[in-house]
Design a protein around this motif. Structure first.
Motif, short mmCIF file in Angstrom:
data_model
loop_
_atom_site.label_atom_id
_atom_site.label_comp_id
_atom_site.label_asym_id
_atom_site.label_seq_id
_atom_site.Cartn_x
_atom_site.Cartn_y
_atom_site.Cartn_z
N SER A 1 0.84 -1.20 0.00
CA SER A 1 0.00 0.00 0.00
C SER A 1 0.87 1.25 0.00
CB SER A 1 -0.91 0.01 1.23
OG SER A 1 -1.56 -1.24 1.37
N SER A 2 2.03 1.16 0.66
CA SER A 2 3.03 2.22 0.53
C SER A 2 4.39 1.58 0.73
CB SER A 2 2.78 3.31 1.56
OG SER A 2 2.90 2.79 2.86
N GLY A 3 5.44 2.30 0.37
CA GLY A 3 6.78 1.72 0.42
C GLY A 3 7.05 0.94 -0.86
N SER A 4 8.21 0.26 -0.90
CA SER A 4 8.58 -0.41 -2.14
C SER A 4 9.26 -1.75 -1.90
CB SER A 4 9.52 0.49 -2.95
OG SER A 4 10.74 0.64 -2.23
N VAL A 5 9.20 -2.59 -2.93
CA VAL A 5 9.86 -3.90 -2.90
C VAL A 5 10.73 -4.01 -4.15
CG1 VAL A 5 9.54 -6.38 -2.74
CG2 VAL A 5 7.74 -4.85 -1.94
N HIS A 6 11.96 -4.42 -3.98
CA HIS A 6 12.84 -4.64 -5.13
C HIS A 6 13.30 -6.09 -5.14
CE1 HIS A 6 13.01 -0.27 -5.08
NE2 HIS A 6 13.50 -0.32 -6.31
N PHE A 7 13.29 -6.68 -6.34
CA PHE A 7 13.86 -8.02 -6.53
C PHE A 7 14.89 -7.90 -7.64
CE2 PHE A 7 13.60 -12.02 -9.07
CZ PHE A 7 14.23 -12.85 -8.16
N GLU A 8 16.12 -8.31 -7.35
CA GLU A 8 17.22 -8.18 -8.30
C GLU A 8 17.26 -6.77 -8.89
OE1 GLU A 8 16.64 -11.58 -10.89
OE2 GLU A 8 17.46 -12.94 -9.39
N ASP A 9 17.16 -5.80 -8.00
CA ASP A 9 17.28 -4.38 -8.35
C ASP A 9 16.15 -3.82 -9.20
OD1 ASP A 9 19.68 -4.22 -6.91
OD2 ASP A 9 20.79 -5.02 -8.64
N LYS A 10 15.08 -4.60 -9.39
CA LYS A 10 13.93 -4.05 -10.11
C LYS A 10 12.77 -3.92 -9.16
CE LYS A 10 14.46 -5.97 -14.73
NZ LYS A 10 15.30 -7.06 -14.29
N GLU A 11 12.06 -2.80 -9.23
CA GLU A 11 10.92 -2.62 -8.35
C GLU A 11 9.74 -3.47 -8.83
OE1 GLU A 11 9.79 1.38 -7.42
OE2 GLU A 11 8.16 0.70 -6.12
N LEU A 12 9.06 -4.12 -7.89
CA LEU A 12 7.89 -4.93 -8.23
C LEU A 12 6.65 -4.05 -8.25
CD1 LEU A 12 8.47 -8.16 -6.13
CD2 LEU A 12 9.32 -7.55 -8.39
N ARG A 13 5.84 -4.26 -9.29
CA ARG A 13 4.63 -3.46 -9.43
C ARG A 13 3.41 -4.35 -9.63
NH1 ARG A 13 6.12 1.68 -10.14
NH2 ARG A 13 8.30 2.08 -10.65
#
Ligand SMILES: Nc1ncnc2c1ncn2[C@@H]1O[C@H](COP(=O)(O)OP(=O)(O)OP(=O)(O)O)[C@@H](O)[C@H]1O
Ligand SMILES: [Mg+2]
Lengths: 263, 253
Positions: free
Chosen positions: A62-74
């Motif tokens: 809902s807020s903040g971010s997640v990155h996997f292998e330097d790519k942000e997940l959307r």
């Protein structure tokens, strides 16, 4: 191999709009190293499965971010992530073999390669005698193993497991834990294991994150310091007792909260 | 398995006993031959009518109408069911209508359909569809409801397209419910079409039966009735067995 950051969460929060609106998770800040075996323990309903949904990309924070292998997940699951869910997700209309092969239906790999990987995964999970059975003919723990095998054939670089051994007895859990360690070493994958068993977390992991009661966030991080070629026999190491005790002391208050008691 | 077989034997025995009683009743004169003819005569009449080819045109016309109505009802029903499932608001509106649908005798609209579409196949097909479609809609809804949310997550983890999710996950997961709908739809389409032919039509098996009835030709009437009955039972039996084969894998035992 380890050291480099594989997954990272920054101030990740997840709310369910409801009604009733629920603040299920966070804010969580977390970095999982490439090739690390990371476990999460936490009281029931604290948001562990929600954390897995967020890390896998199944839901957007809902807020903040997640990155996997330097790519942000959307809100999409990226290539290279395998998930074993808490609920039984085997497909009742497919045999064990076809369930496991399901993971590779869209892979475009040659038939021989697919058959090889499927056979290997089935044998690895101890299902060789049951390849032609249907899920309804298996026990809950065996069905969960089918789901693990279905994930393995994809050779994911990040494996997320949500209480995969929940349906197993203690002896089988220990043995499956060893299998999981073997798998982790063989594939070099990063593993995130959600479990409610403190001993399991202490025995298997490089690092254990302890979550608070809902909305879950990390209240403790415990490095175990086990060597990479460990197995379930570490439970006789004096350090194992200390680790489990440490996890429990972090978790006790939080568990009381979820039970509706004051700490 | 053994219990199922035992039940089947008992069922067959009861049926055979009833038929035997009817036969004896007719032969001894306990039953008026103007009301019912002996079952053996019914069979003879049926075999005779089919052998002579006099029913060929009716058979082709009736069963092609039923088949068209059934297939269209399945397609339309699944599409409608999926649409209603997709939109919760629509569902609030549709649920009570679907639940009470079968209290409406659809046949009363047949004269209207004839007025609108003429006396050909079209009004019969529409009547068949009207009879069959709600069963498919209802079973599609319960089928879609039964798809475990975690399987939809699996679809997303495997990054399946919408079409593959539908084909590989949603349809097989919903199939047991859909099957119930298909079976009902076939029966309802058959009832709708034959009843339509009965009321107001110049062709088909329903018409042949009603014509024989009006000409006091009991023998022909019972022969044709028996034929319709047999076909209905066999068609349903095939679907039933097919369903059983699918279900056995998916359940314990
Ligand atoms: N789809 C949803 N809508 C609303 N609330 C939800 C939803 N899913 C989960 N929750 C709520 O979010 C909170 C966290 O749920 P979650 O399943 O992540 O907990 P968990 O730690 O995995 O629990 P457990 O140990 O029982 O598996 C719970 O209070 C739950 O009621
Ligand atoms: Mg959970």
């Amino acid at each position: 191999m380890t050291g480099q950051c594989h997954v990272s969460l920054r101030e990740a929060v997840r709310r369910y709009d409801g009604p009733p609106a629920v603040h299920a998770l966070g804010p969580v800040n977390l970095e999982i190293r490439r090739g690390e075996f990371f476990s999460v323990v936490g009281p029931s309903g604290c948001g562990k499965s929600t954390l897995l949904d967020v890390i896998s990309g199944l839901v957007r924070p809902s807020s903040g971010s997640v990155h996997f292998e330097d790519k942000e997940l959307r809100g999409e699951v990226p290539d290279g992530v395998g998930v074993v869910f808490q609920e039984d997700s085997s497909m009742p209309w497919l045999s064990v073999r076809d369930n496991v092969a399901f993971g590779l239906r869209t892979s475009g790999l040659p038939k021989k390669e697919v058959a090889g990987r499927v056979d290997h995964a089935i044998r690895f999970m101890g299902l060789a005698q049951f390849a032609g059975h249907y899920p309804a003919q298996l026990s809950g723990g065996m069905r969960q193993r089918v789901c693990i095998a279905r994930t393995l054939v994809l050779r994911p670089r990040l494996i997320l497991l949500d209480e995969p051994f929940g349906a197993l007895d203690q002896q089988t859990r220990l043995l499956m834990g060893d299998e999981l360690l073997r798998l982790w070493r063989e594939t070099g994958a990063t593993v995130l294991l959600i479990t409610h068993a403190l001993d399991e977390a202490a025995m298997l992991s490089d690092r254990v994150g302890v979550m608070s009661a809902r909305p879950g966030h990390f209240i403790d991080m415990v490095e175990t310091g086990w060597p990479r070629d460990r197995d379930s026999r570490v439970i006789s190491d004096p350090k194992f007792g200390a680790l489990t005790a440490r996890l429990w002391s972090s978790l006790r208050e939080e568990s009381l909260k979820t039970m509706g008691h004051a700490a | 398995m053994r219990r199922r077989r035992a039940a089947f034997v008992v069922r067959a025995a009861i049926l055979a006993a009833l038929i035997a009683m009817l036969e004896v009743g007719c032969r001894t004169g306990a039953i008026d031959p103007l009301t019912v003819i002996p079952p053996s005569d019914m069979v003879a009449s049926m075999v005779g009518q089919i052998g002579s080819g006099e029913l060929d045109a009716s058979i082709v016309s009736t069963f092609s109408t039923i088949l068209i109505a059934f297939v269209l009802a399945v397609i339309l029903g699944i599409a409608t069911g999926a649409t209603i499932h997709r939109f919760a608001r629509l569902r609030d509106v549709a649920d009570p209508l679907l639940a009470s649908y079968y209290s409406v005798p659809t046949f009363i609209f047949y004269p209207l359909l004839v007025a609108l579409l003429g006396l050909g196949k079209a009004p019969l097909v529409v009547l068949g569809i009207l009879s069959a479609v709600p069963a498919v809609v209802i079973s599609t809804l319960s089928g879609l409801d039964s798809v475990a949310p975690v399987l939809m997550k699996v679809a997303r983890v495997h990054r399946l397209t919408a079409a593959r999710t539908l084909w590989w996950i949603v349809l097989p997961a919903a199939l047991p419910h859909l099957f119930t709908g298909f079976k009902l739809a076939l029966s309802y389409a058959l009832i709708g079409v034959i009843a339509g032919e009965f009321i107001l039509s110049g062709s088909g098996l329903g018409y042949a039966i009603s014509f024989a009835y009006q000409s006091f030709d009991n023998r022909t009437m019972y022969g044709a009735m028996l034929f319709v009955l047999l076909v209905a039972v066999i068609a349903n039996g095939i679907l039933y067995m097919w369903e059983g084969r699918l279900a056995r894998r998916r359940s314990r035992g």
